[in-house]
Design an enzyme around this catalytic site. Sequence first.
Site, PDB file in Angstrom:
ATOM      1  N   HIS A 245       0.841  -1.199   0.000  1.00 21.72           N
ATOM      2  CA  HIS A 245       0.000   0.000   0.000  1.00 21.72           C
ATOM      3  C   HIS A 245       0.873   1.245   0.000  1.00 21.72           C
ATOM      4  CE1 HIS A 245      -3.930   1.936   0.763  1.00 21.72           C
ATOM      5  NE2 HIS A 245      -3.208   2.849   1.398  1.00 21.72           N
ATOM      6  N   SER A 246       0.693   2.072  -1.017  1.00 16.66           N
ATOM      7  CA  SER A 246       1.459   3.317  -1.074  1.00 16.66           C
ATOM      8  C   SER A 246       0.715   4.398  -0.303  1.00 16.66           C
ATOM      9  CB  SER A 246       1.665   3.745  -2.520  1.00 16.66           C
ATOM     10  OG  SER A 246       2.458   2.776  -3.184  1.00 16.66           O
ATOM     11  N   GLU A 247       1.447   5.118   0.512  1.00 15.63           N
ATOM     12  CA  GLU A 247       0.859   6.134   1.374  1.00 15.63           C
ATOM     13  C   GLU A 247      -0.046   7.090   0.592  1.00 15.63           C
ATOM     14  OE1 GLU A 247       3.693   8.979   2.934  1.00 15.63           O
ATOM     15  OE2 GLU A 247       2.377   9.417   4.603  1.00 15.63           O
TER      16      GLU A 247
ATOM     17  N   CYS B 284     -10.306   9.279  -3.895  1.00 19.01           N
ATOM     18  CA  CYS B 284      -9.673   8.043  -4.356  1.00 19.01           C
ATOM     19  C   CYS B 284     -10.252   6.888  -3.542  1.00 19.01           C
ATOM     20  CB  CYS B 284      -8.157   8.130  -4.192  1.00 19.01           C
ATOM     21  SG  CYS B 284      -7.670   8.368  -2.478  1.00 19.01           S
TER      22      CYS B 284
ATOM     23  N   ARG C 202       1.542   8.507  -5.710  1.00 19.91           N
ATOM     24  CA  ARG C 202       2.303   7.727  -6.704  1.00 19.91           C
ATOM     25  C   ARG C 202       3.740   8.242  -6.809  1.00 19.91           C
ATOM     26  NH1 ARG C 202      -1.733   8.639 -10.608  1.00 19.91           N
ATOM     27  NH2 ARG C 202      -3.573   7.466 -10.058  1.00 19.91           N
TER      28      ARG C 202
ATOM     29  N   ASP D 185       3.501   7.487 -12.836  1.00 21.78           N
ATOM     30  CA  ASP D 185       3.750   6.670 -11.643  1.00 21.78           C
ATOM     31  C   ASP D 185       5.249   6.650 -11.357  1.00 21.78           C
ATOM     32  OD1 ASP D 185       3.833   4.737  -9.628  1.00 21.78           O
ATOM     33  OD2 ASP D 185       2.259   3.536 -10.570  1.00 21.78           O
TER      34      ASP D 185
ATOM     35  N   ARG E  79       6.532   5.323  -8.397  1.00 22.66           N
ATOM     36  CA  ARG E  79       6.773   4.472  -7.234  1.00 22.66           C
ATOM     37  C   ARG E  79       7.879   3.449  -7.498  1.00 22.66           C
ATOM     38  NH1 ARG E  79       0.691   2.729  -6.155  1.00 22.66           N
ATOM     39  NH2 ARG E  79       0.841   2.516  -8.403  1.00 22.66           N
TER      40      ARG E  79
HETATM   41 ZN   LIG Z   1      -5.508   7.903  -2.437  1.00 17.03          ZN
END
Ligand SMILES: [Zn+2]
Length: 204
Positions: free
Chosen positions: A59-61, A73, A102, A134, A136
């Site tokens: 899970h991206s912050e 979102c 992202r 993106d 990430r």
């Molecule tokens: Zn979000």
Amino acid sequence: MSSHIPPVEPVVHYVASCQLPTPWGVFAMHGFEEEGGREHVALTLGDIGDGEPVLARLHSECLTGDALFSLRCDCGFQLEAAMQAIAEEGRGALLYLRQEGRGIGLINKIRAYKLQDGGADTVEANEQLGFPADMRDFRIARHMLNHLGVSKVRVMTNNPRKLATLQNAGIDVVARVPLEVGRNPHNDRYLDTKAAKLGHMLFK
Ligand SMILES: [Zn+2]
């Protein structure tokens, strides 16, 4: 989709672990420091070092979605559903990766949201700001999983392209587990854009 992964392999150090009681169960929380300053955590439940594939969420912050109840979102809903799924299985890992927006950062995400308020979609907004769609870097997650003794993962994501990204980062993904929660009138267009431009598979 354009991507931008720094050529230098990130270096991540494990620091300490503690218990983290949550509404879904008592997780173990493991703290990691990335050289360069960012701090990441992994929440784990059960015996994840036995070699069997582990149910995992990378899970991206998303401060706005995870902590401020944003409906722009689906991040907060996915975070909650992932923790619940891990608790129901009694075994799994949630990696909370500090790559906000992202990878563009919180303030740039606000700039991107402002452009979206003016009509741009999420990908166009990033591109207007001069960022790839993106940014990430999931090699950080590989280091964290290695430390936790996890060799194979069943990843909870709606994004089939993320599987290739994770595999390119050296993570052995054996299955994708869909995580379809949180569609609402405020994020309808955002989720459609993710489906159309970023390859996400989402319910309607
Ligand atoms: Zn979000």
